[in-house]
Each structure stands twice: as structure tokens, then as C-alpha cells.
Design a protein around this motif. Structure first.
Motif, PDB file in Angstrom:
ATOM      1  N   LEU A   1      -0.237  -4.016   6.011  1.00  0.00           N
ATOM      2  CA  LEU A   1       1.086  -3.505   5.659  1.00  0.00           C
ATOM      3  C   LEU A   1       1.008  -2.541   4.476  1.00  0.00           C
ATOM      4  O   LEU A   1       1.696  -1.512   4.446  1.00  0.00           O
ATOM      5  CB  LEU A   1       2.020  -4.667   5.327  1.00  0.00           C
ATOM      6  CG  LEU A   1       2.482  -5.526   6.507  1.00  0.00           C
ATOM      7  CD1 LEU A   1       3.281  -6.729   6.012  1.00  0.00           C
ATOM      8  CD2 LEU A   1       3.324  -4.715   7.468  1.00  0.00           C
ATOM      9  N   GLY A   2       0.163  -2.875   3.503  1.00  0.00           N
ATOM     10  CA  GLY A   2       0.024  -2.007   2.340  1.00  0.00           C
ATOM     11  C   GLY A   2      -0.541  -0.640   2.697  1.00  0.00           C
ATOM     12  O   GLY A   2      -0.033   0.391   2.251  1.00  0.00           O
ATOM     13  N   PHE A   3      -1.596  -0.621   3.519  1.00  0.00           N
ATOM     14  CA  PHE A   3      -2.174   0.650   3.927  1.00  0.00           C
ATOM     15  C   PHE A   3      -1.244   1.418   4.861  1.00  0.00           C
ATOM     16  O   PHE A   3      -1.240   2.652   4.878  1.00  0.00           O
ATOM     17  CB  PHE A   3      -3.529   0.433   4.582  1.00  0.00           C
ATOM     18  CG  PHE A   3      -4.659   0.356   3.603  1.00  0.00           C
ATOM     19  CD1 PHE A   3      -5.077   1.481   2.917  1.00  0.00           C
ATOM     20  CD2 PHE A   3      -5.303  -0.846   3.349  1.00  0.00           C
ATOM     21  CE1 PHE A   3      -6.117   1.421   1.986  1.00  0.00           C
ATOM     22  CE2 PHE A   3      -6.343  -0.921   2.428  1.00  0.00           C
ATOM     23  CZ  PHE A   3      -6.742   0.210   1.740  1.00  0.00           C
ATOM     24  N   ALA A   4      -0.441   0.697   5.646  1.00  0.00           N
ATOM     25  CA  ALA A   4       0.542   1.377   6.492  1.00  0.00           C
ATOM     26  C   ALA A   4       1.562   2.120   5.637  1.00  0.00           C
ATOM     27  O   ALA A   4       1.933   3.265   5.939  1.00  0.00           O
ATOM     28  CB  ALA A   4       1.242   0.365   7.395  1.00  0.00           C
ATOM     29  N   LYS A   5       2.008   1.489   4.547  1.00  0.00           N
ATOM     30  CA  LYS A   5       2.934   2.156   3.639  1.00  0.00           C
ATOM     31  C   LYS A   5       2.252   3.332   2.934  1.00  0.00           C
ATOM     32  O   LYS A   5       2.851   4.402   2.758  1.00  0.00           O
ATOM     33  CB  LYS A   5       3.459   1.163   2.601  1.00  0.00           C
ATOM     34  CG  LYS A   5       4.344   0.075   3.175  1.00  0.00           C
ATOM     35  CD  LYS A   5       4.771  -0.899   2.090  1.00  0.00           C
ATOM     36  CE  LYS A   5       5.642  -2.008   2.651  1.00  0.00           C
ATOM     37  NZ  LYS A   5       6.056  -2.984   1.605  1.00  0.00           N
ATOM     38  N   LEU A   6       0.994   3.119   2.537  1.00  0.00           N
ATOM     39  CA  LEU A   6       0.265   4.167   1.839  1.00  0.00           C
ATOM     40  C   LEU A   6       0.000   5.373   2.731  1.00  0.00           C
ATOM     41  O   LEU A   6      -0.010   6.519   2.266  1.00  0.00           O
ATOM     42  CB  LEU A   6      -1.062   3.595   1.328  1.00  0.00           C
ATOM     43  CG  LEU A   6      -1.948   4.525   0.490  1.00  0.00           C
ATOM     44  CD1 LEU A   6      -1.251   4.933  -0.797  1.00  0.00           C
ATOM     45  CD2 LEU A   6      -3.275   3.848   0.188  1.00  0.00           C
ATOM     46  N   SER A   7      -0.182   5.131   4.039  1.00  0.00           N
ATOM     47  CA  SER A   7      -0.578   6.207   4.947  1.00  0.00           C
ATOM     48  C   SER A   7       0.469   7.294   5.094  1.00  0.00           C
ATOM     49  O   SER A   7       0.142   8.414   5.489  1.00  0.00           O
ATOM     50  CB  SER A   7      -0.900   5.620   6.331  1.00  0.00           C
ATOM     51  OG  SER A   7       0.267   5.103   6.936  1.00  0.00           O
ATOM     52  N   VAL A   8       1.732   6.991   4.805  1.00  0.00           N
ATOM     53  CA  VAL A   8       2.780   8.004   4.949  1.00  0.00           C
ATOM     54  C   VAL A   8       3.213   8.576   3.606  1.00  0.00           C
ATOM     55  O   VAL A   8       4.154   9.374   3.540  1.00  0.00           O
ATOM     56  CB  VAL A   8       4.005   7.428   5.695  1.00  0.00           C
ATOM     57  CG1 VAL A   8       3.622   7.017   7.102  1.00  0.00           C
ATOM     58  CG2 VAL A   8       4.612   6.246   4.944  1.00  0.00           C
ATOM     59  N   GLN A   9       2.540   8.169   2.542  1.00  0.00           N
ATOM     60  CA  GLN A   9       2.878   8.723   1.234  1.00  0.00           C
ATOM     61  C   GLN A   9       2.324  10.134   1.090  1.00  0.00           C
ATOM     62  O   GLN A   9       1.242  10.439   1.591  1.00  0.00           O
ATOM     63  CB  GLN A   9       2.314   7.827   0.120  1.00  0.00           C
ATOM     64  CG  GLN A   9       2.931   6.437   0.074  1.00  0.00           C
ATOM     65  CD  GLN A   9       4.433   6.469  -0.123  1.00  0.00           C
ATOM     66  OE1 GLN A   9       4.935   7.147  -1.018  1.00  0.00           O
ATOM     67  NE2 GLN A   9       5.140   5.730   0.724  1.00  0.00           N
ATOM     68  N   PRO A  10       3.042  11.043   0.428  1.00  0.00           N
ATOM     69  CA  PRO A  10       2.548  12.414   0.241  1.00  0.00           C
ATOM     70  C   PRO A  10       1.204  12.429  -0.479  1.00  0.00           C
ATOM     71  O   PRO A  10       1.012  11.728  -1.473  1.00  0.00           O
ATOM     72  CB  PRO A  10       3.638  13.060  -0.625  1.00  0.00           C
ATOM     73  CG  PRO A  10       4.860  12.229  -0.401  1.00  0.00           C
ATOM     74  CD  PRO A  10       4.373  10.831  -0.164  1.00  0.00           C
ATOM     75  N   GLY A  11       0.257  13.183   0.069  1.00  0.00           N
ATOM     76  CA  GLY A  11      -1.053  13.329  -0.555  1.00  0.00           C
ATOM     77  C   GLY A  11      -2.006  12.198  -0.291  1.00  0.00           C
ATOM     78  O   GLY A  11      -3.129  12.210  -0.812  1.00  0.00           O
TER      79      GLY A  11
END
Length: 217
Positions: free
Chosen positions: A135-145
């Protein structure tokens, strides 16, 4: 007594002792948290789904609680000790934390505590951690940059993904676990399998009103 307490306060607030004392408090907090989390969970699961005498069930609850508390305490000790060592051998400067120090410290602790000894308790902890990591990496994957493709998504695409990601994750997770339970139940953990048998399999069988609505069997 007041003088002794004052001396102890002065000792534990000595900045030179902070790294060592942080290990001591980390062990304490890991053990306490592990016991507080595992005890009620083990109490409910074992008394609901395990057979045996009250004495045997109490022993299982205490063993599960002790193992969880010990695992978290030892992991904290290894992790924090590794972080201290890595900071003090950092080529960029003694005392500086490297970007991947936490990764390698977690790797060492994870292997020593959870990787070498497989049990129902360690499996549950690792699977819980894995789900949170996904879940954490899923959220991180759509963050800018975050990665080259993340900048191509754009604000609208990012918002659409965030609005629908949980629904997809939840529905696919349940679809997969129900498939496994139906066709490959032996692949599921015993506690999960027991609860699913109780809800989905046992509800197909009854021969009287008593074991239809009053008792399970």
C-alpha cells in the motif's frame, strides 16, 4: 530516595549514553507493544477456533504473546544497533545517516528475527508488514517525481488513480483469497482458513434449528 532518583535522571539524560539507552527503551517498547497487540488477538482466535482444554488454550495464548513480544523487542535491538554501527562507519562522515541505512538495518533484523524461524506468529507479522509495504509503494508510485512515468500521469490521472485504487485493491484481494479458499485452501494460513471454514463452509450444513441459528455444529 529523592537523591537516588535525581542521580538516575542525570544518568539517563546524559547525551553520551543516549545511543545505548535508546536500545534499552527500544527493547522495552517492542516487548510491551508486541504483548499488547498479540494478547487480545490470540485470546480471541484461540478460544474461538482452537480445540482443547482451557489450560491448553491459555498456554497457547501466553506462548503466542511471549513470541510476538520477543520478536519485536529483538528486532528493535538489531535494527537500532545496526543503525548506530552504520552511522559510525559512514564514509561521508561519522555520525551521518546514509540514505539506505534503514533498509540494510531492516534487512538484517528481518532475517535474524523473522527469516530464520517460520511460525504462525512470524508469518502473520510479515504478511501484515508486506501488505502495508504494498500500500505504501502504491501511494508512492503516483507521487510527482517518484519515477519517470509518474510525471506522465498528470494531476487528473493521479486523482483518478487515488480515487479508484482502494476499490481495486480490496476487490482483487478478496477475489484472490476466495479463489484460494475454494480450490487451494491448504495454501492459506491456518487461522485464516479456520475463520473462513466457519463462515463459508460450515454455513452450508445443518440438520436442526439449533445448529442452524443457535449453534454452529
Amino acid at each position: 530516595m529523592d537523591a537516588l532518583v535525581s542521580r538516575l535522571d542525570a544518568l539517563v539524560t546524559n547525551p553520551d549514553l543516549a545511543p545505548v539507552l535508546s536500545l534499552l527503551k527500544g527493547i522495552r517498547n517492542g516487548a510491551v507493544y508486541g504483548a499488547k497487540v498479540r494478547f487480545p488477538h490470540a485470546l480471541v482466535m484461540i478460544f474461538l477456533f482452537r480445540s482443547g482444554t482451557i489450560r491448553e488454550k491459555v498456554k497457547l495464548v501466553l506462548n503466542a504473546t511471549r513470541q510476538h513480544a520477543r520478536n519485536l523487542a529483538v528486532f528493535c535491538l538489531i535494527y537500532k544497533s545496526s543503525m548506530i554501527v552504520l552511522r559510525n562507519i559512514n564514509p561521508a562522515g561519522v555520525g551521518k545517516e546514509g540514505q539506505y541505512d534503514s533498509f540494510f538495518a531492516g534487512l538484517m533484523g528481518g532475517y535474524a528475527v523473522f527469516g530464520r524461524h517460520k511460525s504462525s506468529v512470524t508469518q502473520q507479522i510479515v504478511i501484515y508488514i508486506f501488505a502495508r509495504v504494498v500500500l505504501g509503494f502504491a501511494k508512492l508510485s503516483v507521487q510527482p517525481g517518484a519515477h519517470p512515468l509518474s510525471d506522465l500521469i498528470g494531476p487528473e490521472g493521479r486523482k483518478r488513480i487515488e480515487n479508484n485504487a482502494w476499490a481495486v485493491f480490496a476487490s482483487v484481494s478478496w477475489a484472490l483469497v476466495m479463489y484460494l479458499f475454494r480450490w487451494h485452501p491448504e495454501t492459506l494460513m491456518s487461522s485464516l482458513r479456520s475463520s473462513m471454514v466457519y463462515i463459508y463452509a460450515d454455513s452450508d450444513h445443518w440438520d436442526s434449528f439449533r445448529n442452524l441459528l443457535v449453534y454452529n455444529k
